[in-house]
Design a protein around this motif. Structure first.
Motif, short mmCIF file in Angstrom:
data_model
loop_
_atom_site.label_atom_id
_atom_site.label_comp_id
_atom_site.label_asym_id
_atom_site.label_seq_id
_atom_site.Cartn_x
_atom_site.Cartn_y
_atom_site.Cartn_z
N LEU A 156 48.73 43.53 53.20
CA LEU A 156 48.87 43.83 52.07
C LEU A 156 49.16 42.90 50.92
N ASN A 157 49.62 41.65 51.25
CA ASN A 157 49.87 40.70 50.39
C ASN A 157 48.60 39.85 50.12
N SER A 158 47.93 39.74 51.11
CA SER A 158 46.76 38.83 50.87
C SER A 158 45.49 39.44 50.38
N TYR A 159 45.32 40.62 50.56
CA TYR A 159 43.75 41.52 50.44
C TYR A 159 44.14 42.45 49.28
N ALA A 160 45.29 42.60 48.68
CA ALA A 160 45.59 43.55 47.40
C ALA A 160 44.16 43.42 46.38
N GLY A 161 43.91 42.27 46.26
CA GLY A 161 43.15 41.80 45.33
C GLY A 161 41.63 42.08 45.42
N VAL A 162 41.12 42.60 46.66
CA VAL A 162 39.71 42.89 47.13
C VAL A 162 39.79 44.50 47.50
N GLY A 163 40.98 45.01 47.31
CA GLY A 163 41.13 46.44 47.69
C GLY A 163 41.84 47.23 48.64
N TYR A 164 42.54 46.36 49.40
CA TYR A 164 43.26 46.90 50.63
C TYR A 164 44.70 47.18 49.88
N ARG A 165 44.90 48.33 49.82
CA ARG A 165 46.40 49.14 49.46
C ARG A 165 47.35 49.52 50.46
N ARG A 166 46.57 50.00 51.43
CA ARG A 166 47.58 50.81 52.74
C ARG A 166 46.40 50.72 53.92
N PRO A 167 46.97 51.12 55.02
CA PRO A 167 46.11 51.28 56.15
C PRO A 167 45.07 52.43 55.93
N PRO A 168 44.11 52.58 56.89
CA PRO A 168 43.03 53.68 56.72
C PRO A 168 43.89 54.88 57.05
N HIS A 169 43.48 56.05 56.39
CA HIS A 169 44.26 57.33 56.48
C HIS A 169 43.31 58.36 56.43
N SER A 170 43.46 59.28 57.37
CA SER A 170 42.63 60.66 57.62
C SER A 170 43.33 61.37 58.78
N GLU A 171 42.89 62.56 58.94
CA GLU A 171 43.17 63.52 59.84
C GLU A 171 43.13 62.89 61.32
N GLU A 172 42.06 62.33 61.50
CA GLU A 172 41.69 61.60 62.66
C GLU A 172 42.31 60.45 63.02
N THR A 173 42.93 59.77 62.05
CA THR A 173 43.42 58.33 62.40
C THR A 173 44.57 58.40 63.15
N ARG A 174 44.62 57.61 64.25
CA ARG A 174 46.05 57.29 64.95
C ARG A 174 46.30 55.71 64.75
N TYR A 175 47.43 55.49 64.73
CA TYR A 175 48.12 54.11 64.47
C TYR A 175 48.73 53.55 65.61
#
Length: 458
Positions: A291-310
């Motif tokens: 989150l700290n390193s890649y915010a500038g290239v578009g990383y805001r949060r982990p992937p998210h969808s109905e099928e996503t498991r963490y």
């Protein structure tokens, strides 16, 4: 008189020469006993050991762009370790576990298989591992989810990995694994390799939320998505620059399951890396760093969808605390993430059924039997573990029937930037807590053995 002096002098000379000769013989005999090669001593093992995560920097100033051990061939890296007997799984020491309550949806945890006295004596006569290795693991009787005729589980015994592959080691941990006996056993190992430093009350309180059979199954929704397929096909996607301009996105998304990790940016890169994420692997540390390193290239949060498991990789108590907060929709109670709202990371629809956590026995097993690095002989041994991407790929190897790997380090890695989303070239960084060159060699061997299909340009 002169003749007598010469005679006496000659006798003294001869005596001196004889004395020196005898003394030299005694010294040589003494040295011949004292200079026994070290390999003859019990417990001494010559160095025969031979693990992609730039999101987890440790000792950056001293380790960047420097290998953590000398370069060897892949054959040297992965030569079977003499301390790990190349035997069938049934001969592997198994830690005692309690039997789980009888439930239709919950397989029971197997009892320990005791060794014969003769086998124990044989083991004691051989070289011993340092205590932090801990090459014994719990075992579970987990029925396979498929009857795949050409799956990894059925093929691995025919390969060089057959002697170190454990089919019944639990990949994921859940509430049924917690007991005073298991806590005592796993408290010997720190970091991702055990429960060391995690008090029993906190462990019970946090893991208690993973109390459903779906928490111990990697593919809890397989019956709903099998599409009459006999085999589970998985795409495991790293973040390597080799994926840039690859146009592999559609191919990746066509798999039943798609694994990603850390700074898994897909928006704007769908043509090369796809857009689906069914399993997202991370530790709290790697997630916050991403989150700290890649915010500038578009990383805001982990992937998210109905099928996503963490899938949490439990490196610290931070992971257990964040996991509990996510499952209960409460703020993190303590630690570095105290008062953090997990729904800002995983979405408001996150639930305990969408959360999973790797078992520390599984991570230690991967380190010991697949990625046993020379780093374990150095002062960095306590911080070394397989990278998050390596744990993810090897977890897929133990749960999927067929695995395709994309974006992982290959021998021509210097031709590509560190990540596929880098706007300019960045060389791959090496840190002391992972052994990326060893991992690269492992991917090559698994590919050659037909256990994974590795995407390469060469």
């Amino acid at each position: 008189m002169a003749r007598m002096k010469r005679t006496v002098l000659g006798m003294l000379t001869v005596s001196f020469v004889v004395s020196v000769y005898l003394l030299r013989g005694n010294l040589e005999e003494t040295l011949s006993w004292s200079l026994v090669p070290l390999s003859r001593f019990h417990g001494y093992i010559q160095g025969r050991n031979s693990s992609q995560d730039s999101e987890e920097p440790v000792d950056r100033n001293t380790s960047r762009n420097r290998p953590s051990h000398p370069e060897f061939s892949s054959a040297t890296f992965l030569r079977p370790n003499p301390r790990i007997a190349p035997t069938l799984e049934s001969q592997t020491p198994v830690a005692k576990t309690q039997r789980a309550p009888a439930e239709n949806e919950v397989p029971s945890v197997s009892k320990a298989t005791s060794k014969s006295d003769e086998e124990s004596r044989t083991l004691k006569r051989g070289p011993t591992d340092p205590p932090f290795i801990g090459d014994t693991y719990t075992s579970e009787d987990i029925p396979p989810q498929t009857n795949c005729p050409d799956g990894i589980q059925g093929h691995v015994a025919e390969t060089e990995f057959g002697g170190r592959f454990l089919k019944h080691i639990p990949v994921l941990q859940w509430a049924k694994h917690v007991s005073p006996e298991q806590h005592q056993r796993l408290s010997k190992y720190t970091g991702a390799h055990g429960w060391g430093g995690l008090d029993y009350a906190t462990l019970v309180e946090t893991l208690s939320v993973l109390n459903s059979s779906v928490n111990r199954q990697m593919f809890d929704d397989w019956k709903n998505r099998s599409d009459a397929s006999l085999c589970i096909h998985c795409a495991v996607v790293g973040n390597g620059g080799i994926l840039k301009y690859s146009k592999k996105g559609q191919e990746i998304d066509s798999h039943h399951y798609v694994f990603r990790t850390n700074g898994a940016i897909t928006q704007g890169f769908e043509q090369d890396v796809g857009s689906r994420t069914t399993h997202y692997t991370f530790s709290t540390n790697t997630l916050m760093n991403s989150l700290n390193s890649y915010a500038g290239v578009g990383y805001r949060r982990p992937p998210h969808s109905e099928e996503t498991r963490y899938v949490f990789l439990p490196d610290h108590d931070r992971d257990y605390l964040l996991m509990k907060a996510a499952a209960t929709h409460t703020r993190v109670e303590q630690g570095r993430e105290r008062n953090r709202d997990p729904t800002t990371l995983f979405g408001t629809d996150v639930s305990a059924e969408k959360l999973k956590m790797y078992h520390p026995d599984f991570i230690r097993y991967l380190r010991n039997r697949f990625l046993r690095s020379n780093t374990l002989k150095t002062s960095h041994k306590n911080i070394y573990r397989p990278s998050t991407g390596a744990v993810m790929l090897l977890a897929a190897l133990h749960t999927c029937d067929q695995v395709s790997a994309y974006g992982f380090m290959t021998p021509d890695y210097m031709n590509y930037s560190d990540h596929y989303y880098d706007s300019s070239y960045h060389a791959v960084a090496f840190y002391s807590n992972h052994d990326l060159r060893l991992e690269m060699s492992l991917w090559q061997q698994l590919h050659r053995a037909g256990l994974i299909r590795l995407f390469m340009h060469q």
